[in-house]
Scaffold this motif. Sequence first.
Motif, PDB file in Angstrom:
ATOM      1  N   PRO A 101      34.924  54.141 -66.971  1.00 33.59           N
ATOM      2  CA  PRO A 101      33.495  54.311 -66.670  1.00 33.59           C
ATOM      3  C   PRO A 101      32.926  55.603 -67.248  1.00 33.59           C
ATOM      4  O   PRO A 101      33.641  56.575 -67.499  1.00 33.59           O
ATOM      5  N   ASP A 102      31.632  55.593 -67.417  1.00 35.80           N
ATOM      6  CA  ASP A 102      30.905  56.761 -67.925  1.00 35.80           C
ATOM      7  C   ASP A 102      30.749  57.777 -66.798  1.00 35.80           C
ATOM      8  O   ASP A 102      30.263  57.452 -65.707  1.00 35.80           O
ATOM      9  N   THR A 103      31.167  59.013 -67.042  1.00 37.90           N
ATOM     10  CA  THR A 103      31.038  60.075 -66.030  1.00 37.90           C
ATOM     11  C   THR A 103      29.993  61.115 -66.422  1.00 37.90           C
ATOM     12  O   THR A 103      29.961  62.203 -65.849  1.00 37.90           O
ATOM     13  N   THR A 104      29.128  60.776 -67.389  1.00 34.48           N
ATOM     14  CA  THR A 104      28.085  61.711 -67.806  1.00 34.48           C
ATOM     15  C   THR A 104      27.168  62.020 -66.620  1.00 34.48           C
ATOM     16  O   THR A 104      26.674  61.105 -65.951  1.00 34.48           O
ATOM     17  N   PRO A 105      26.923  63.312 -66.329  1.00 32.20           N
ATOM     18  CA  PRO A 105      26.032  63.650 -65.213  1.00 32.20           C
ATOM     19  C   PRO A 105      24.629  63.105 -65.461  1.00 32.20           C
ATOM     20  O   PRO A 105      24.220  62.938 -66.613  1.00 32.20           O
ATOM     21  N   PRO A 106      23.876  62.839 -64.373  1.00 30.42           N
ATOM     22  CA  PRO A 106      24.254  63.059 -62.972  1.00 30.42           C
ATOM     23  C   PRO A 106      25.069  61.903 -62.400  1.00 30.42           C
ATOM     24  O   PRO A 106      24.848  60.744 -62.748  1.00 30.42           O
ATOM     25  N   THR A 107      26.015  62.252 -61.533  1.00 32.16           N
ATOM     26  CA  THR A 107      26.779  61.230 -60.811  1.00 32.16           C
ATOM     27  C   THR A 107      26.598  61.472 -59.308  1.00 32.16           C
ATOM     28  O   THR A 107      25.588  61.117 -58.739  1.00 32.16           O
ATOM     29  N   VAL A 108      27.573  62.107 -58.692  1.00 32.25           N
ATOM     30  CA  VAL A 108      27.490  62.419 -57.267  1.00 32.25           C
ATOM     31  C   VAL A 108      27.034  63.866 -57.107  1.00 32.25           C
ATOM     32  O   VAL A 108      27.585  64.776 -57.757  1.00 32.25           O
ATOM     33  N   THR A 109      26.049  64.094 -56.271  1.00 31.40           N
ATOM     34  CA  THR A 109      25.549  65.448 -56.043  1.00 31.40           C
ATOM     35  C   THR A 109      26.589  66.284 -55.303  1.00 31.40           C
ATOM     36  O   THR A 109      27.223  65.806 -54.361  1.00 31.40           O
ATOM     37  N   VAL A 110      26.757  67.525 -55.737  1.00 28.96           N
ATOM     38  CA  VAL A 110      27.667  68.464 -55.086  1.00 28.96           C
ATOM     39  C   VAL A 110      26.853  69.641 -54.567  1.00 28.96           C
ATOM     40  O   VAL A 110      26.086  70.254 -55.321  1.00 28.96           O
ATOM     41  N   ILE A 111      27.000  69.942 -53.278  1.00 28.96           N
ATOM     42  CA  ILE A 111      26.300  71.082 -52.688  1.00 28.96           C
ATOM     43  C   ILE A 111      27.330  72.024 -52.069  1.00 28.96           C
ATOM     44  O   ILE A 111      28.463  71.637 -51.796  1.00 28.96           O
ATOM     45  N   GLU A 112      26.924  73.259 -51.844  1.00 25.34           N
ATOM     46  CA  GLU A 112      27.820  74.224 -51.201  1.00 25.34           C
ATOM     47  C   GLU A 112      27.897  73.930 -49.707  1.00 25.34           C
ATOM     48  O   GLU A 112      26.879  73.884 -49.022  1.00 25.34           O
ATOM     49  N   PRO A 113      29.099  73.702 -49.183  1.00 22.71           N
ATOM     50  CA  PRO A 113      29.201  73.391 -47.754  1.00 22.71           C
ATOM     51  C   PRO A 113      28.926  74.599 -46.883  1.00 22.71           C
ATOM     52  O   PRO A 113      29.146  75.751 -47.300  1.00 22.71           O
ATOM     53  N   LYS A 114      28.465  74.344 -45.679  1.00 22.76           N
ATOM     54  CA  LYS A 114      28.218  75.405 -44.706  1.00 22.76           C
ATOM     55  C   LYS A 114      29.041  75.102 -43.468  1.00 22.76           C
ATOM     56  O   LYS A 114      28.778  74.123 -42.764  1.00 22.76           O
ATOM     57  N   PHE A 115      30.051  75.914 -43.214  1.00 20.39           N
ATOM     58  CA  PHE A 115      30.951  75.709 -42.092  1.00 20.39           C
ATOM     59  C   PHE A 115      30.543  76.586 -40.912  1.00 20.39           C
ATOM     60  O   PHE A 115      29.865  77.616 -41.091  1.00 20.39           O
ATOM     61  N   LEU A 116      30.958  76.194 -39.729  1.00 20.59           N
ATOM     62  CA  LEU A 116      30.740  77.010 -38.544  1.00 20.59           C
ATOM     63  C   LEU A 116      31.792  78.115 -38.526  1.00 20.59           C
ATOM     64  O   LEU A 116      32.991  77.849 -38.598  1.00 20.59           O
ATOM     65  N   ALA A 117      31.347  79.344 -38.403  1.00 17.28           N
ATOM     66  CA  ALA A 117      32.248  80.481 -38.570  1.00 17.28           C
ATOM     67  C   ALA A 117      33.192  80.681 -37.397  1.00 17.28           C
ATOM     68  O   ALA A 117      34.293  81.205 -37.555  1.00 17.28           O
ATOM     69  N   THR A 118      32.761  80.264 -36.205  1.00 16.60           N
ATOM     70  CA  THR A 118      33.578  80.503 -35.015  1.00 16.60           C
ATOM     71  C   THR A 118      33.769  79.205 -34.241  1.00 16.60           C
ATOM     72  O   THR A 118      32.974  78.263 -34.340  1.00 16.60           O
ATOM     73  N   ARG A 119      34.817  79.166 -33.434  1.00 17.78           N
ATOM     74  CA  ARG A 119      35.076  77.988 -32.614  1.00 17.78           C
ATOM     75  C   ARG A 119      33.958  77.760 -31.595  1.00 17.78           C
ATOM     76  O   ARG A 119      33.654  76.621 -31.242  1.00 17.78           O
TER      77      ARG A 119
END
Length: 397
Positions: free
Chosen positions: A68-86
């Motif tokens: 298959p062709d993988t020329t962008p755009p394909t799947v959007t990638v964003i920077e994840p944001k995690f919870l810093a503390t429990r």
Amino acid sequence: MAAAALYTFTMSKPATLGAVPNDSAAKKHHNKNGKGFTNPWDSWRDFNPISLMGTMVGGMVTGKTRWPDTTPPTVTVIEPKFLATREESTTLRATWLGHACYYVEFPGGLRVLFDPVFEERCSPFSFMGPKRYTKVPCHIKDLPIVDVVAISHSHYDHLSHPTILEIQKRHPKAQFVVGLGLKKWFNDTGIENVVEMDWWDDVDLTMSPTSGEKRISTTSSTTPTSSSDITARISCLPCQHISARSPFDKAHTLWASWAIESGGKKVWFGGDTGYRAVPELPKDVDDYGPEYADLPHCPAFKEIGELRGPFDLGLIPIGAYDPRWIMSPMHANPFDSANIFVDTKCKRAMAIHWGTWVLTTEDVLEPPMLLKKAMKGKGLPETGVFDVCDIGESRDF
């Protein structure tokens, strides 16, 4: 039992703590006349890896098979944001990190990483093999807490030696849970915090956030032993797949799906699985059509749903399914995935096993489109129940 030191882990043998099928004691998935394991269902069709590779290469030479062709755009990638503390973990929160990797934050603070692979290539070599067509959304150093790492099987797109070493370096207390036979691989890598389990085995995990120690037993429950404890039940469950890290160790180690319950929420991780073995058919023939609707399907998923469900969230594979007649025994297509979703009694689901590496020949954006069609065909909502998301995106459940 308490861990004796930071880098060691002591536990009693995993045991069956939940409901199981009537025939589970027969261990039909254990090879009786040789080493390793098998899929004990009519829905499975075994294959010769050399013949399989020859078929794929031959198709490319003749032009019948096209990557298959993988020329962008394909799947959007964003920077994840995690919870810093429990303390911030008040809901079930899941973040897709590409392919089958999910980072799940449970209410109460448990953090679980499923099938982490952070390398560019899913291969035994850094210079060849499938290369990411979507970038990695973050690095292991960006994960604030890792308590448990669950590995579905030994294939390189699910188990990465460099990734595992980096997790151990940055999260030395992380507890690895794996299928039977894989513990030796981890021990040879220098990792001792690993528990190997058979299908329908369970362990109960208790964590003390004040001491940082983890204790596993097979007799306790998921009820905290003190108000500060974090508890979880981890269950090794069936799926229909295979394992190998070389041409010489096919099915030597066990493949599995996983259920983890903590903080009042329950997650089922499908890992990598097929649902039914489909014959070679013309491209325009629906293998769920009337003539093929009764092909045997894997019964394990209904058993999982009936005996261990329902689940608040399922992480279910939808990609790497074409050519269908070759891949169907071990990889679900979206129509299989919708059936797995219903069988396992997941209330909601997110799609995995797509959007990262080209492993098969379907168009890279085809799986989510077919998933909508499959859900509609089962009389279920096209969105809002079994969804796809951006790589790096978090959802609350």
